[in-house]
Each structure stands twice: as C-alpha cells, then as structure tokens.
Design an enzyme around this catalytic site. Structure first.
Site, PDB file in Angstrom:
ATOM      1  N   THR A  93     -14.968 -73.581 -43.214  1.00  0.00           N
ATOM      2  CA  THR A  93     -14.738 -73.628 -44.648  1.00  0.00           C
ATOM      3  C   THR A  93     -13.298 -73.195 -44.913  1.00  0.00           C
ATOM      4  O   THR A  93     -12.546 -72.914 -43.971  1.00  0.00           O
ATOM      5  CB  THR A  93     -15.773 -72.777 -45.408  1.00  0.00           C
ATOM      6  OG1 THR A  93     -15.667 -73.072 -46.814  1.00  0.00           O
ATOM      7  CG2 THR A  93     -15.584 -71.278 -45.174  1.00  0.00           C
TER       8      THR A  93
ATOM      9  N   GLY B  30     -23.447 -69.390 -41.112  1.00  0.00           N
ATOM     10  CA  GLY B  30     -23.960 -69.383 -42.484  1.00  0.00           C
ATOM     11  C   GLY B  30     -25.472 -69.510 -42.529  1.00  0.00           C
ATOM     12  O   GLY B  30     -26.123 -69.767 -41.510  1.00  0.00           O
TER      13      GLY B  30
ATOM     14  N   GLN C 182     -20.991 -67.837 -46.461  1.00  0.00           N
ATOM     15  CA  GLN C 182     -20.727 -68.567 -45.210  1.00  0.00           C
ATOM     16  C   GLN C 182     -20.941 -67.636 -44.004  1.00  0.00           C
ATOM     17  O   GLN C 182     -21.760 -66.744 -44.092  1.00  0.00           O
ATOM     18  CB  GLN C 182     -19.316 -69.176 -45.209  1.00  0.00           C
ATOM     19  CG  GLN C 182     -19.146 -70.344 -46.180  1.00  0.00           C
ATOM     20  CD  GLN C 182     -18.966 -69.948 -47.630  1.00  0.00           C
ATOM     21  OE1 GLN C 182     -18.126 -69.153 -47.949  1.00  0.00           O
ATOM     22  NE2 GLN C 182     -19.758 -70.496 -48.510  1.00  0.00           N
TER      23      GLN C 182
ATOM     24  N   HIS D  44     -27.593 -68.762 -51.582  1.00  0.00           N
ATOM     25  CA  HIS D  44     -28.268 -67.551 -51.102  1.00  0.00           C
ATOM     26  C   HIS D  44     -29.643 -67.458 -51.750  1.00  0.00           C
ATOM     27  O   HIS D  44     -29.756 -67.468 -52.972  1.00  0.00           O
ATOM     28  CB  HIS D  44     -27.429 -66.316 -51.421  1.00  0.00           C
ATOM     29  CG  HIS D  44     -26.111 -66.298 -50.703  1.00  0.00           C
ATOM     30  ND1 HIS D  44     -25.201 -65.294 -50.808  1.00  0.00           N
ATOM     31  CD2 HIS D  44     -25.562 -67.197 -49.834  1.00  0.00           C
ATOM     32  CE1 HIS D  44     -24.145 -65.555 -50.045  1.00  0.00           C
ATOM     33  NE2 HIS D  44     -24.348 -66.719 -49.450  1.00  0.00           N
TER      34      HIS D  44
ATOM     35  N   GLU E   3     -27.738 -67.291 -42.748  1.00  0.00           N
ATOM     36  CA  GLU E   3     -28.425 -66.330 -41.862  1.00  0.00           C
ATOM     37  C   GLU E   3     -29.483 -65.518 -42.595  1.00  0.00           C
ATOM     38  O   GLU E   3     -30.296 -64.828 -41.969  1.00  0.00           O
ATOM     39  CB  GLU E   3     -27.403 -65.354 -41.242  1.00  0.00           C
ATOM     40  CG  GLU E   3     -26.348 -65.997 -40.352  1.00  0.00           C
ATOM     41  CD  GLU E   3     -25.094 -66.368 -41.129  1.00  0.00           C
ATOM     42  OE1 GLU E   3     -25.138 -66.370 -42.390  1.00  0.00           O
ATOM     43  OE2 GLU E   3     -24.068 -66.683 -40.498  1.00  0.00           O
TER      44      GLU E   3
ATOM     45  N   LYS F 251     -35.605 -63.929 -39.633  1.00  0.00           N
ATOM     46  CA  LYS F 251     -36.422 -65.081 -39.232  1.00  0.00           C
ATOM     47  C   LYS F 251     -37.031 -64.943 -37.838  1.00  0.00           C
ATOM     48  O   LYS F 251     -37.242 -65.933 -37.146  1.00  0.00           O
ATOM     49  CB  LYS F 251     -35.605 -66.376 -39.371  1.00  0.00           C
ATOM     50  CG  LYS F 251     -35.102 -66.574 -40.811  1.00  0.00           C
ATOM     51  CD  LYS F 251     -34.522 -67.932 -41.075  1.00  0.00           C
ATOM     52  CE  LYS F 251     -35.408 -68.766 -41.937  1.00  0.00           C
ATOM     53  NZ  LYS F 251     -34.797 -69.967 -42.490  1.00  0.00           N
TER      54      LYS F 251
HETATM   55  P1  GDP Z   1     -27.903 -67.183 -46.823  1.00  0.00           P
HETATM   56  O1  GDP Z   1     -27.031 -68.311 -47.225  1.00  0.00           O
HETATM   57  O2  GDP Z   1     -27.375 -66.445 -45.641  1.00  0.00           O
HETATM   58  O3  GDP Z   1     -28.253 -66.255 -47.955  1.00  0.00           O
HETATM   59  O4  GDP Z   1     -29.287 -67.860 -46.331  1.00  0.00           O
HETATM   60  P2  GDP Z   1     -30.091 -69.030 -47.093  1.00  0.00           P
HETATM   61  O5  GDP Z   1     -30.772 -68.448 -48.268  1.00  0.00           O
HETATM   62  O6  GDP Z   1     -29.231 -70.211 -47.289  1.00  0.00           O
HETATM   63  O7  GDP Z   1     -31.117 -69.443 -45.955  1.00  0.00           O
HETATM   64  C1  GDP Z   1     -32.031 -68.543 -45.423  1.00  0.00           C
HETATM   65  C2  GDP Z   1     -33.443 -69.103 -45.669  1.00  0.00           C
HETATM   66  O8  GDP Z   1     -34.378 -68.384 -44.881  1.00  0.00           O
HETATM   67  C3  GDP Z   1     -33.910 -68.928 -47.111  1.00  0.00           C
HETATM   68  O9  GDP Z   1     -34.768 -69.990 -47.438  1.00  0.00           O
HETATM   69  C4  GDP Z   1     -34.660 -67.607 -47.072  1.00  0.00           C
HETATM   70  O10 GDP Z   1     -35.649 -67.517 -48.099  1.00  0.00           O
HETATM   71  C5  GDP Z   1     -35.306 -67.693 -45.721  1.00  0.00           C
HETATM   72  N1  GDP Z   1     -35.512 -66.400 -45.040  1.00  0.00           N
HETATM   73  C6  GDP Z   1     -34.734 -65.292 -45.043  1.00  0.00           C
HETATM   74  N2  GDP Z   1     -35.208 -64.369 -44.185  1.00  0.00           N
HETATM   75  C7  GDP Z   1     -36.319 -64.916 -43.616  1.00  0.00           C
HETATM   76  C8  GDP Z   1     -37.234 -64.476 -42.612  1.00  0.00           C
HETATM   77  O11 GDP Z   1     -37.107 -63.390 -42.053  1.00  0.00           O
HETATM   78  N3  GDP Z   1     -38.221 -65.335 -42.261  1.00  0.00           N
HETATM   79  C9  GDP Z   1     -38.376 -66.558 -42.835  1.00  0.00           C
HETATM   80  N4  GDP Z   1     -39.382 -67.329 -42.409  1.00  0.00           N
HETATM   81  N5  GDP Z   1     -37.537 -67.007 -43.787  1.00  0.00           N
HETATM   82  C10 GDP Z   1     -36.520 -66.200 -44.155  1.00  0.00           C
HETATM   83  P1  IMO Z   2     -23.959 -69.679 -47.187  1.00  0.00           P
HETATM   84  O1  IMO Z   2     -23.193 -68.648 -47.976  1.00  0.00           O
HETATM   85  C1  IMO Z   2     -23.873 -72.884 -44.255  1.00  0.00           C
HETATM   86  C2  IMO Z   2     -20.298 -75.408 -44.179  1.00  0.00           C
HETATM   87  C3  IMO Z   2     -20.493 -76.858 -44.575  1.00  0.00           C
HETATM   88  C4  IMO Z   2     -19.441 -77.508 -43.700  1.00  0.00           C
HETATM   89  C5  IMO Z   2     -18.296 -76.493 -43.727  1.00  0.00           C
HETATM   90  C6  IMO Z   2     -17.224 -76.806 -44.757  1.00  0.00           C
HETATM   91  O2  IMO Z   2     -25.137 -70.215 -47.891  1.00  0.00           O
HETATM   92  O3  IMO Z   2     -24.246 -69.179 -45.817  1.00  0.00           O
HETATM   93  P2  IMO Z   2     -17.123 -76.590 -47.416  1.00  0.00           P
HETATM   94  O4  IMO Z   2     -17.936 -77.241 -48.484  1.00  0.00           O
HETATM   95  O5  IMO Z   2     -17.167 -75.088 -47.439  1.00  0.00           O
HETATM   96  O6  IMO Z   2     -15.713 -77.093 -47.358  1.00  0.00           O
HETATM   97  O7  IMO Z   2     -17.803 -77.069 -46.024  1.00  0.00           O
HETATM   98  O8  IMO Z   2     -18.892 -75.257 -44.040  1.00  0.00           O
HETATM   99  N1  IMO Z   2     -20.767 -74.405 -45.169  1.00  0.00           N
HETATM  100  C7  IMO Z   2     -21.902 -73.699 -45.042  1.00  0.00           C
HETATM  101  N2  IMO Z   2     -22.870 -73.767 -44.102  1.00  0.00           N
HETATM  102  N3  IMO Z   2     -23.943 -71.970 -45.242  1.00  0.00           N
HETATM  103  C8  IMO Z   2     -22.966 -71.882 -46.172  1.00  0.00           C
HETATM  104  O9  IMO Z   2     -22.931 -70.913 -47.101  1.00  0.00           O
HETATM  105  C9  IMO Z   2     -21.901 -72.804 -46.115  1.00  0.00           C
HETATM  106  N4  IMO Z   2     -20.793 -73.012 -46.868  1.00  0.00           N
HETATM  107  C10 IMO Z   2     -20.119 -73.986 -46.269  1.00  0.00           C
HETATM  108  O10 IMO Z   2     -21.782 -77.314 -44.276  1.00  0.00           O
HETATM  109  O11 IMO Z   2     -19.893 -77.600 -42.383  1.00  0.00           O
HETATM  110 MG    MG Z   3     -27.138 -70.383 -47.559  1.00  0.00          MG
END
Ligand code: GDP
Ligand code: IMO
Ligand code: MG
Length: 445
Positions: free
Chosen positions: A238, A12, A223, A41, A14, A330
């Site tokens: 999850t 997750g 996730q 996200h 990513e 990243k």
């Molecule tokens: P998701 O759950 O897969 O959509 O990812 P999240 O949004 O939870 O976490 C990714 C984090 O990395 C966010 O704060 C994004 O703004 C940031 N992010 C995404 N791509 C890049 C990248 O290429 N470089 C950097 N430095 N940050 C990034």
């Molecule tokens: P996105 O979509 C990272 C993890 C929680 C925990 C496990 C179970 O942003 O990538 P839950 O509340 O789903 O029962 O928790 O899954 N988890 C995530 N970790 N990114 C997520 O979503 C997550 N959604 C759940 O931290 O380890």
């Molecule tokens: Mg996320």
C-alpha cells in the site's frame, strides 16, 4: 498505564479491529494513524457486526475518544456514510475527531487508481480501487487537498478547480476517461465539508493533551507489515507505513511516549491482491481455511488467498516493528485439521534462508521449508483460558512463540469480543512472558 501500538504482522486482515475493540475497554483514546478506506476492520459484539473503514475500532465505547490522525487519507463520502451507519445503530460519534492535516481522497484519485491498475496489466497490484495510492502520491507531490483546505470554503473552490483541471488532463489524455466537472465536484465537497466541520481538530495537540494527562492511548494500525511502502513486498504494497514506526509519524507524537507494540497475526496467513506468497495453498486445505475463516475482504469482498503460517515473515514483523508480544487470531479456523504446517525457513537458489529477503525477486523465488505439527481436531471456540485448549493447540502456540521469540499475549478463537483468551493484559499487565518461548509453565488469568 500504557500507550500501545496495535499493528498487523502479516498482509492485513489479521483481526486488528477485533483486538483494538477488545483493548479499547482500557483505552481513553484510540488513534488511526495511516491508511484510508482501503482498511476494513470488523468488530463483532453481542452478535452485531460492525465494519469500520476509517473510524477507529474504539468507537463502540462511548467514553473513548477516537481520532482519525494526520497520516490517514480521508474519503469524506465514505466517512460520512460510516458515521451515518453507526448513528443508525445507536453508536455515538460525539467522541470522534478528524485531523485537519489529513489528506482528502477526491473522485479523480479513485478514477486514476482503477485506470492505472487496468493499464498495469500483468503488473497490476490488486489495489482496493479506493484511490489510496493516488491520494498519497499527491501528498508527496505536494498538490494534495487537506482537511484544512476542505474546511476553507473561500479558498477551496479555487484550489479544487486548479486540481481538477490538472487531473482532467491525465484522465482524458492518458486514460481516455470523461473529464470531471469542476462545479459539480466543488459543490459536492463543500457539502461534505459542512457535515464534517464539527469533527475537525489539531490531532497532534489532542494526543499530546492525552499524553500529559497520562491517559491510555491505543494506536490502531491498518493494513499490515508486509504491505508497508518501505518494508513490505514492494511493489505489491500500500502507499503508507503500516509498521509501528508509522504510528508516531501519522499521529504526530514522539516515539518516546510508546510503551508497548502488539503485533496481530492470524494462526495461518492470508493475502488479498497480487504479489508473492510462499506458503499459499491452492488445494483443498486452502479452500478449507478460506471457508472456515470466511476469508472474503471486508472492503472489496474479494476472496483472500490462504496459506500456512509463515514464521519467517513473523520474525521479520517482530524485527521491523520491535514487537513486544503477539495476539494470535483465528486459531479456531484450524480446529478440523489433522496436521498443521509452519514455514520455518525458505529454500532459495539451493540455499536455506532464515531471514525475509528484502530483494523482491529473491522473495518471489522462495520455497517454504515446513515443520509439521499434529492438529487437535476438536472445537476451541468455547476456550477462555489456556488450560481449556487442547494440548496440541497449546503446543502449536508455544511453537510459534518460540520461533518468533516473543510472548503471545492474546489468543482469539472466534469473531466475538468474548471469544478470546487474554494471556496477559498488555495494557495493565507487567511486561512478562506467559507463553514463554522456552516452554516454562504457563499461567492464566
Ligand atoms: P482487520 O482488517 O485486521 O481488522 O481484519 P478484518 O476484520 O478485515 O478480518 C478479520 C476477520 O476475521 C473478520 O471477519 C473478523 O470478524 C474475523 N475474526 C477475527 N478474529 C477471529 C477469530 O479469532 N476467529 C474467527 N473465526 N474469526 C475471527
Ligand atoms: P486492513 O486494515 C488487506 C492491499 C490491497 C492491495 C494492496 C494495495 O483491513 O488490514 P491499496 O488500495 O492500499 O493501494 O492496495 O494492499 N490492502 C489490504 N489488504 N487488508 C487491508 O487493510 C488492506 N489495505 C490494502 O489488497 O494488495
Ligand atoms: Mg481488514
């Protein structure tokens, strides 16, 4: 024209939000198929940050239809807040749709999630505490409340009164928590129902219409592969199926309509919550990755555990999801490092293992075997084509593509929409490997 699934290839976070937003410029419809408000996200456009939990990351394009599909679990309170926040930022939600067969997260789900975690003690999962597991458990138990029920104001009070009565026994007798007052919960949820009513549709039918009209459909995973209920690091997972196969189930379409599956992976690895993590770094490099990557959960604010890229997990994600290509995010976070390690195999019980072990206790014992590559020690955030990248960075990407035997289609070098190298447009481009595993010449667009 293509229908594309975007999924997380690790644990997750990513960068699925960023990649979905990026690809949404070519999509007519974006569908969330599973998960709930455990997802967070992030989309950054022109300096403005949007944090989305349930609403698909295509919402920033006014023409794109965004569907919260049948396989999701919906917390109406959070969804309404999210709608209000978007409206306040002048983002239209006119094209937002909610599946009538999605399940509803209730206050007792959140309470039970948190209380159960406490009760688990050393066996805790580290859930987000958003009631996700208990909502899916009720779905499986066939006692869940669906959006359909929420919309039926005549039948909802009776159904909810029964459910609250049942859950109150668990809250009081097992967890010693003050019982919920049925009338208050019913009034609260009837209010939510009125706000959400205009968005509710038969989502499978709507997706099918888009298929028939040959529209581009993007399925936004939440996730990640290793958090999959069936194929992840159980029990530290999850309660839904974030893998590619789950997208069809959750959206209510057949697998034959899918043209391409894109896996999103960070150039290193992170994990939130408990569970084994072979390449985890507890020293100064882990801190550097966490600081440079701003690795704090979008939903809970928890510090994410950081480690080197794990190619065994990467290869597993390719297999389980049938990945056509990867988006590596990243890469810029690695800019300062003198050397970078990649896990190429595990050592377990004195044996070298090249495959992800499905036995949880074996996985917990795996020690990484690393290949060390030179770092590039210069900024990459300005790079917009592969040719702009330092040689060592390009070599690193080629090494990953070679290990995982899939092309890299997108490279992300910053949170903003524009900080991206599109090696190949996975929506319009032909299926061709531009970052070839065999190291053949790289073409850029
Ligand atoms: P998701 O759950 O897969 O959509 O990812 P999240 O949004 O939870 O976490 C990714 C984090 O990395 C966010 O704060 C994004 O703004 C940031 N992010 C995404 N791509 C890049 C990248 O290429 N470089 C950097 N430095 N940050 C990034
Ligand atoms: P996105 O979509 C990272 C993890 C929680 C925990 C496990 C179970 O942003 O990538 P839950 O509340 O789903 O029962 O928790 O899954 N988890 C995530 N970790 N990114 C997520 O979503 C997550 N959604 C759940 O931290 O380890
Ligand atoms: Mg996320």
């Amino acid at each position: 024209m293509a229908n594309v699934i975007v999924i997380g290839a690790q644990w997750g976070d990513e960068g699925k939000g960023k990649i979905t937003d990026l690809l949404s410029r070519s999509a007519d419809v974006v569908v969330r198929s599973q998960g709930g408000v455990n997802a967070g996200h992030t989309v950054v456009v022109q300096g403005q940050t949007f944090k989305l939990h349930l609403i698909p990351s295509g919402i920033l394009y006014p023409e794109t239809e965004c569907i919260i599909g049948s396989g999701t679990v919906i917390d109406p309170q959070v969804l309404i807040e999210e709608i209000e926040q978007l409206k306040a930022l002048n983002v239209s939600v006119d094209n937002l749709f909610i599946s009538q067969t999605a399940h509803v997260t209730m206050p007792y789900h959140r309470l039970i999630d948190r209380a159960a975690e406490e009760r688990r003690g050393e066996y805790k999962i580290g859930t987000t505490g958003r009631g996700i597991g208990p909502t899916y458990a009720d779905k499986s138990e066939r006692t869940g409340i669906r959006i359909l029920d929420l919309m039926n104001s005549e039948h909802l009070p009776k159904k909810l009164a029964w459910a609250i009565d049942y859950k109150n026994v668990i809250l009081e007798k097992i967890y010693n928590i003050t019982p919920l007052k049925p009338d208050e919960v019913i009034a609260e949820y009837l209010k939510y129902a009125n706000i959400l009513r205009p968005f509710v549709i038969d989502s499978s039918l709507k997706v099918d219409e888009a298929v028939r009209e040959k529209k581009n459909i993007l399925f936004e995973g939440a996730q990640g592969t290793l958090l999959d209920l069936d194929h992840g690091t159980y029990p530290y997972v999850t309660s839904s199926n974030p893998i590619a196969g789950g997208a069809c189930v959750g959206a209510g379409v057949g697998p034959t309509i899918i043209d391409r599956v894109i896996g999103v992976a960070k150039a290193y690895t992170t994990r939130v919550g408990e569970g084994p993590f072979p390449t985890e770094l507890n020293g100064s490099v882990g801190t550097l990755l966490c600081d440079r990557g701003a690795e704090f959960g979008t939903t809970t604010g928890r510090r994410r555990r950081c480690g080197w890229f794990d190619a065994i997990i990467g290869r597993y994600a390719v297999r389980i999801n049938g990945l056509d290509c990867l988006a590596i995010t990243k890469l810029d976070v690695l800019d300062e490092l003198e050397e970078i390690k990649v896990c190429v195999a595990y050592k377990v019980d004195g044996q070298t293992c090249h495959h992800f072990p499905s036995n949880a206790s074996t996985f917990a014992q795996c020690e990484p075997i690393y290949k060390t590559l030179p770092g590039w020690q210069q900024p990459t955030t300005h790079c917009r084509t592969l040719k702009d990248l330092p040689k060592q960075a390009l070599d690193y990407l080629k090494f990953l593509a070679e290990l995982m035997e899939v092309p890299i289609a997108i490279v992300s070098l910053g949170a903003s929409r524009d900080q991206t190298i599109i090696v190949e447009d996975p929506i319009h481009g032909p299926k061709r490997a531009l970052l070839d595993p065999d190291g053949s010449p790289v073409t850029t667009t």
